[in-house]
Scaffold this active site. Structure first.
Site, PDB file in Angstrom:
ATOM      1  N   VAL A  63      11.059   0.238  -6.415  1.00  0.00           N
ATOM      2  CA  VAL A  63      10.123  -0.669  -5.727  1.00  0.00           C
ATOM      3  C   VAL A  63       9.122  -1.303  -6.687  1.00  0.00           C
ATOM      4  O   VAL A  63       8.487  -2.307  -6.350  1.00  0.00           O
ATOM      5  CB  VAL A  63       9.355   0.037  -4.577  1.00  0.00           C
ATOM      6  N   SER A 141      -3.687   8.902   0.278  1.00  0.00           N
ATOM      7  CA  SER A 141      -3.841  10.328  -0.050  1.00  0.00           C
ATOM      8  C   SER A 141      -5.303  10.719   0.127  1.00  0.00           C
ATOM      9  O   SER A 141      -6.205   9.895  -0.054  1.00  0.00           O
ATOM     10  CB  SER A 141      -3.451  10.584  -1.506  1.00  0.00           C
ATOM     11  N   TYR A 154      -3.661   8.096 -10.166  1.00  0.00           N
ATOM     12  CA  TYR A 154      -3.230   8.413  -8.799  1.00  0.00           C
ATOM     13  C   TYR A 154      -4.378   8.162  -7.818  1.00  0.00           C
ATOM     14  O   TYR A 154      -4.208   7.491  -6.792  1.00  0.00           O
ATOM     15  CB  TYR A 154      -2.782   9.879  -8.721  1.00  0.00           C
ATOM     16  N   LYS A 158      -4.439   5.253  -4.882  1.00  0.00           N
ATOM     17  CA  LYS A 158      -4.474   5.611  -3.462  1.00  0.00           C
ATOM     18  C   LYS A 158      -5.739   5.065  -2.783  1.00  0.00           C
ATOM     19  O   LYS A 158      -5.703   4.693  -1.606  1.00  0.00           O
ATOM     20  CB  LYS A 158      -4.369   7.130  -3.302  1.00  0.00           C
TER      21      LYS A 158
END
Ligand code: NAP
Length: 255
Positions: A63, A141, A154, A158
């Site tokens: 993706v 998240s 990360y 998120k």
């Protein structure tokens, strides 16, 4: 299981395992036609086998490839002739240090997969979603909602997905498209299984202080299905923690 999604069509990214697999199977079990995307051929084929009896199509794609989202959506439209739901689930984890430990390649890769692909998948899907009735569910998240040690890429990706959820709602909510995000806590998937079972620090920081303990992929899949349902038609622009109480408490049991 009810057939509340009969006649609907969904794309689920990252459907070879974990939360994506559970969500793809849940939507299929409730009657949706599902277009399942992942990089992992054998595991994606296994998801399709588990969906036996449903209308289930798979596509191998990264993706994060800039051309992939348009190809994915075009292939799903060709397969089903419609697109009602987009579940932006594919993602990679990113522990292993702070900002000063993070190289450019690692930073770029996590932003490409966890954020830019979500943007491009949404851009490709939006023209096809019914108005009203289209649904987009991003998987964010809890680490995008509070500061937590390690994994700056990360966390940033998120948090950005959470804000994209709100921003996109400002542009598309009035057209009748529900765009929401789920912020999972600790869910037992291939991404987290080793940490859950072997990492003493993670067990202390994430599991011991989650009042309801470790969650399962179905705990997220059920909420994703709810957000795709008409029961959630007035929920828009929300980031919903599904975390067994981790964010909402300072839980520290006495041993
Ligand atoms: P998982 O078990 O690793 O499943 C994610 C799937 O997405 C894997 O099959 C993965 O393949 C695939 N994927 C990764 N990059 C991709 C790409 N570029 N193109 C296509 N597919 C790709 O992880 P999960 O725990 O189910 O995570 C699903 C989502 O939930 C992620 O966005 C994750 O950040 C989020 N989340 C999970 C937890 C948790 O506790 N598990 C908590 C909060 C948020 P590879 O295995 O080859 O990478």
């Amino acid at each position: 299981m009810s057939r509340r999604f009969a006649g609907k069509a969904a794309i689920v990214t990252g459907a070879a395992g974990g939360i994506g697999r559970a969500t793809a199977l849940r939507l299929a079990s409730e009657g949706a036609q599902v277009f399942a995307v992942d990089l992992k051929e054998a595991d994606l084929a296994e998801t399709a086998t588990m969906a036996y009896g449903s209308s289930f199509t798979t596509m191998l794609a990264d993706v994060a490839d800039r051309t992939a989202p348009e190809r994915i959506v075009a292939a799903a439209m060709q397969a089903f002739g419609r697109l009602d739901f987009l579940i932006n689930n594919a993602g990679i984890g990113g522990r292993g240090g702070s900002v000063t430990d993070t190289g450019d390649d690692g930073w770029d890769r996590i932003i490409d997969i966890n954020l830019s692909a979500v943007f491009r998948m949404s851009r490709a899907a939006l023209p096809h979603l019914p108005r009203p009735g289209g649904k987009i569910v991003h998987i964010s998240s809890v680490f995008g909602m509070v500061g937590f040690p390690e994994g700056p890429g990360y966390a940033a990706s998120k948090a950005a997905v959470a804000q994209l959820t709100r921003q996109m709602t400002a542009d598309f909510g009035a057209q009748g498209i529900n765009i929401n995000a789920i912020a999972p806590g600790v869910i037992d998937t291939p991404m987290t299984h080793r940490a859950i079972n072997e990492d003493a620090w993670y067990q202390e920081a994430m599991i011991k202080n989650t009042p309801m303990g470790v969650g399962q992929p179905d705990d997220i899949a059920g909420v994703a299905a709810f957000l795709c349902s008409e029961d959630a038609r007035y929920i828009a622009g929300q980031v919903i923690p599904v975390d067994g109480g981790w964010l909402g408490t300072r839980y520290w049991p006495r041993d």
